[in-house]
Each structure stands twice: as structure tokens, then as C-alpha cells.
Design a protein around this motif. Structure first.
Motif, mmCIF file in Angstrom:
data_model
loop_
_atom_site.group_PDB
_atom_site.id
_atom_site.type_symbol
_atom_site.label_atom_id
_atom_site.label_comp_id
_atom_site.label_asym_id
_atom_site.label_seq_id
_atom_site.Cartn_x
_atom_site.Cartn_y
_atom_site.Cartn_z
ATOM 1 N N LYS A 123 0.891 -1.477 -0.061
ATOM 2 C CA LYS A 123 -0.087 0.046 -0.101
ATOM 3 C C LYS A 123 0.808 1.326 0.010
ATOM 4 O O LYS A 123 0.664 2.071 -0.592
ATOM 5 C CB LYS A 123 -1.003 0.067 1.226
ATOM 6 N N GLU A 124 1.977 1.142 0.909
ATOM 7 C CA GLU A 124 2.777 2.332 0.808
ATOM 8 C C GLU A 124 3.652 2.578 -0.352
ATOM 9 O O GLU A 124 3.938 3.519 -0.972
ATOM 10 C CB GLU A 124 3.691 2.147 1.978
ATOM 11 N N LYS A 125 4.130 1.576 -0.957
ATOM 12 C CA LYS A 125 4.819 1.461 -2.254
ATOM 13 C C LYS A 125 4.049 1.925 -3.452
ATOM 14 O O LYS A 125 4.432 2.599 -4.250
ATOM 15 C CB LYS A 125 5.318 0.066 -2.686
ATOM 16 N N THR A 126 2.616 1.674 -3.583
ATOM 17 C CA THR A 126 1.974 1.831 -4.790
ATOM 18 C C THR A 126 1.273 3.263 -4.391
ATOM 19 O O THR A 126 1.003 3.754 -5.737
ATOM 20 C CB THR A 126 0.660 0.921 -4.841
ATOM 21 N N ASN A 127 1.178 3.799 -3.377
ATOM 22 C CA ASN A 127 0.670 5.139 -3.219
ATOM 23 C C ASN A 127 -0.716 5.280 -3.516
ATOM 24 O O ASN A 127 -1.054 6.528 -3.962
ATOM 25 C CB ASN A 127 1.557 6.176 -3.975
ATOM 26 N N LYS A 255 -9.816 17.239 -7.880
ATOM 27 C CA LYS A 255 -10.508 16.196 -7.591
ATOM 28 C C LYS A 255 -9.563 14.717 -7.375
ATOM 29 O O LYS A 255 -8.731 14.853 -8.143
ATOM 30 C CB LYS A 255 -11.546 16.009 -8.171
ATOM 31 N N THR A 256 -10.245 13.992 -6.697
ATOM 32 C CA THR A 256 -9.633 12.629 -6.755
ATOM 33 C C THR A 256 -9.798 12.020 -7.961
ATOM 34 O O THR A 256 -10.902 12.249 -8.608
ATOM 35 C CB THR A 256 -10.265 11.715 -5.654
ATOM 36 N N ASN A 257 -8.676 11.410 -8.554
ATOM 37 C CA ASN A 257 -8.579 11.149 -9.954
ATOM 38 C C ASN A 257 -8.543 12.230 -11.015
ATOM 39 O O ASN A 257 -8.624 11.982 -12.332
ATOM 40 C CB ASN A 257 -9.580 10.123 -10.182
ATOM 41 N N GLY A 258 -8.367 13.694 -10.583
ATOM 42 C CA GLY A 258 -8.133 14.555 -11.547
ATOM 43 C C GLY A 258 -6.816 14.333 -12.106
ATOM 44 O O GLY A 258 -5.919 13.712 -11.740
ATOM 45 N N ALA A 286 5.239 11.599 -4.598
ATOM 46 C CA ALA A 286 5.367 11.519 -3.402
ATOM 47 C C ALA A 286 4.169 12.329 -2.542
ATOM 48 O O ALA A 286 3.715 12.024 -1.385
ATOM 49 C CB ALA A 286 6.642 11.995 -2.623
ATOM 50 N N MET A 287 3.629 13.025 -3.398
ATOM 51 C CA MET A 287 2.613 14.158 -2.905
ATOM 52 C C MET A 287 1.362 13.476 -2.909
ATOM 53 O O MET A 287 0.163 13.657 -2.284
ATOM 54 C CB MET A 287 2.331 15.235 -3.741
ATOM 55 N N GLY A 288 1.161 12.109 -3.811
ATOM 56 C CA GLY A 288 -0.103 11.592 -3.877
ATOM 57 C C GLY A 288 -0.581 11.384 -5.276
ATOM 58 O O GLY A 288 -1.902 11.324 -5.383
ATOM 59 N N VAL A 308 -4.143 9.987 -6.870
ATOM 60 C CA VAL A 308 -4.682 9.030 -6.343
ATOM 61 C C VAL A 308 -4.691 9.033 -4.977
ATOM 62 O O VAL A 308 -5.252 7.871 -4.336
ATOM 63 C CB VAL A 308 -3.565 7.895 -6.962
ATOM 64 N N LYS A 309 -4.406 9.821 -4.363
ATOM 65 C CA LYS A 309 -4.937 9.919 -2.737
ATOM 66 C C LYS A 309 -5.811 11.083 -2.721
ATOM 67 O O LYS A 309 -5.840 12.033 -3.171
ATOM 68 C CB LYS A 309 -3.676 10.572 -1.899
ATOM 69 N N SER A 310 -6.811 10.905 -1.853
ATOM 70 C CA SER A 310 -8.038 11.857 -1.644
ATOM 71 C C SER A 310 -7.400 13.065 -0.764
ATOM 72 O O SER A 310 -8.023 14.216 -0.988
ATOM 73 C CB SER A 310 -9.162 11.182 -1.012
#
Length: 371
Positions: A123-127, A255-258, A286-288, A308-310
């Protein structure tokens, strides 16, 4: 016939000379900012603040950029604006987003096979944020279908450093252009390094605010945009810290997935600045974000990242990440006026250090997922 050839010859060389003069002025402004920063007599905030108040230079810069974009760069087989539009169409209209969501679900399933501990490590690796990966009935999937059809909905696009808001010509976008010094009334004045991100501000109210051409934008709605574009923006900024800050602002506004699109100039061959591009990728992921698309055209790098990070707590202790947003001009030596050579040894050391930093997903994992 001979006279006609002479006219064509002189017109070609006049255009070439004008292009060089315009480009030299643009590069000169960038160089002056970096040189003043390297001297160290004033802080970055002081230097940048003074620059933002210099209406004469800003106006001339805007005029030069407008002329380059509308009279000289349009002769390219595919302009940077067209490339951005095609990338957005591929993502939202041609199933790119849905393929990403499907692949995310495969990653989740693949992680669970390795047990609880392995799942946490992967989970950490794939971000990837599991809350951003939803089923077919989810809001994200609905958004994909709705926004993916331009006949049914429009995409909110923020063009940072826009100059003249070229995306406003495309009917699929509600395009909001911002710049330090707008070249026309379609662009709104804003310093993107110094903005407020408001979680209470609605997109409807924001669009209404931007309908006033002379209004200077300061507050932006959190998580409201489908696309944020940095076209030839990051090289303008004299310090890596400012480039990093602008990227984090883009993350907060999307937005998430933007989509986050970066266009960076480079007339060298693809491998010449490979270390810089890899550095940017590692820092931005690294930001998401996760890089979705990359292409090197004749004079530019074209990069597209997906959020990919909300919601992520983004930190930069001791400038660890912001220093990764370097450009080779940052290595200019003030004493000689010559660029310090970025050697193969520098690149080897740099790439070795990258292995210690988090990335979106490694090649071996990607190969397993695709299979």
C-alpha cells in the motif's frame, strides 16, 4: 518568381530573428531572477515580491509570450495546447480513467494475496488510496461516465501561467486562466505561489467570481478541478521551493482522480535531462499523484499525473522534496556566468539516491498486475 522567393526568404529570416528576440527576453527574465537569488543579498520572498510588482517587465513578458504562442509556436505539427487536449480526451472520453480504476482494483486484489503485512507494505509502495477506488455504482465511476461524455458535462480546467487562456476555445472545458500579468481579459491576475485554498468555497461561487475580469484571484475551492495545467510555468520560478509549492497547490485543487499536466521546455534529446524528469516524477508522486502519461516531443516534455490520494498531509522537512524540483539552470555559477556541467557521475549518484525514496509502483509489480 525570383522576387517572390526573396520575399519568402526575408520573411522567414525576419520571423526567425523575431522568435529569437522574444525567446531571449523570456529567458533573460528567468535568468535575472535566478541570478539575483544566487547572490544571496535578498530573500526569495523579497525578490519574488519585487518582481510581481514590476508592471513594466511583467507586461513585456506577457506580450512576448503571447506573440510566441500565437504567431510562432502554431507552426508545430502538434502544439502543446493540442497535446494537452488530446491527453484529457483520452483520459476522460476514451476510457483512460476507467482503465486506471480497473488497474487500481487489480492492485488492491494483488496486495491482499500476500497477507496483512505484505498488503501494508505494498500500500505504501503503490501510493494508492483505497477510498479512491470504488465499484461501478460509486460516485467516482459515475463522475467518470458523466464527465467522460463532453455532450453531457464540461470539465473544470485551471490553466496556471495561462497568458491568454487558449483552452477557453474548446467547448468541453470551463477554463479558468490565471497569470501574474494577463495578456487579455480572458485571464485573471494571480500569483499561484501565494494562494488560499478554501474548503468552504463552492465551484459555482468561484466561477461567478472569475466572471469579473479585473478581479485578482486569491482564494480557490479545494478539490474542485478536473484538470490543472502547468504549461511552461515551473521554469519561470527561480527556486525549487516555489515549484514544489505550486505542485502541492495543484494537488489540493484537484478532485481525486483528476489530471495534473506539466509541459516543460527542452530542445535536447530525451536522455539529456532524464535525471531531472525522474526527480520531478519521484517528488510529485510522493505528494499523492501517479504518473499516467509521458511523451517527449521535439521541444518539450509532456507529463500527466493522476491524483490517487484523496487527502494527504504533505510535508517537506529540511527541503527534502522541494530540492528535487530542480532545473539545470539552477546550477548556474554566478562567478563565471557558465552553467555547471551536470556530469554522468552526478546522475549516477542522484539515481542511486532515488531508490531510497517512495515511488508509485515498481516495474516488477506493474508487470505482475498487467499479466
Amino acid at each position: 518568381m525570383y522576387a517572390g522567393r526573396c520575399v519568402t526568404y526575408f520573411r522567414f529570416h525576419f520571423d526567425d530573428m523575431e522568435h529569437k528576440l522574444l525567446a531571449d527576453f523570456i529567458k533573460g527574465v528567468h535568468s535575472d531572477l535566478r541570478r539575483e537569488l544566487s547572490v544571496g543579498e535578498r530573500s526569495l520572498d523579497e525578490i519574488w515580491g519585487k518582481h510581481c510588482e514590476n508592471e513594466t517587465v511583467l507586461k513585456q513578458y506577457a506580450d512576448c509570450m503571447y506573440k510566441l504562442a500565437t504567431e510562432h509556436w502554431t507552426s508545430q505539427p502538434q502544439t502543446r495546447i493540442e497535446w494537452c487536449r488530446d491527453a484529457v480526451r483520452e483520459y476522460y472520453n476514451d476510457g483512460g480513467l476507467q482503465r486506471c480504476l480497473d488497474k487500481d482494483r487489480k492492485r488492491m486484489q494483488w496486495r491482499k494475496i500476500g497477507g496483512e503485512n505484505s498488503a501494508e507494505e505494498e500500500k505504501e509502495k503503490t501510493n494508492i488510496d483505497e477510498t479512491a477506488v470504488k465499484d461501478e455504482t460509486s460516485e467516482t465511476s459515475f463522475q467518470c461516465r458523466r464527465l467522460g461524455s463532453f455532450a453531457q458535462g464540461k470539465l473544470y480546467l485551471l490553466d496556471v501561467g495561462s497568458c491568454y487562456n487558449p483552452f477557453s476555445e474548446f467547448e468541453e472545458f470551463i477554463s479558468i486562466g490565471i497569470d501574474l500579468c494577463p495578456a487579455n481579459e480572458k485571464v485573471h491576475r494571480c500569483d499561484f505561489t501565494n494562494i488560499q485554498i478554501d474548503r468552504e468555497l463552492s465551484m459555482g461561487n468561484f466561477v461567478h467570481i472569475t466572471s469579473t475580469p479585473d478581479h485578482q484571484l486569491v482564494s480557490f475551492p479545494h478539490g474542485a478541478f478536473d484538470v490543472v495545467v502547468f504549461s511552461l510555468l515551473l521554469e519561470y520560478l527561480p527556486a525549487p521551493k516555489q515549484r514544489w509549492l505550486c505542485c502541492t497547490n495543484a494537488f489540493e485543487l484537484l478532485k481525486t482522480n483528476g489530471l495534473f499536466i506539466i509541459i516543460s521546455p527542452d530542445s535536447h534529446k530525451q536522455h539529456r535531462n532524464a535525471a531531472m524528469i525522474k526527480s520531478w516524477k519521484t517528488c510529485i508522486e510522493a505528494m499523492g499523484f501517479c504518473r499516467w502519461k509521458y511523451e517527449k516531443l521535439e521541444h518539450i516534455h509532456c507529463m500527466v499525473f493522476r491524483k490517487v490520494k484523496s487527502d494527504v498531509e504533505i510535508g517537506d522537512e529540511d527541503g527534502h522534496y522541494s530540492n528535487m524540483m530542480f532545473i539545470h539552470q539552477d546550477f548556474l555559477r554566478e562567478d563565471s556566468g557558465k552553467e555547471r556541467t551536470f556530469t554522468e557521475k552526478d546522475e549516477e549518484n542522484f539515481l542511486e539516491n532515488l531508490h531510497e525514496l517512495p515511488s508509485c509502483i515498481d516495474d516488477d509489480t506493474e508487470e505482475l498486475i498487467d499479466s
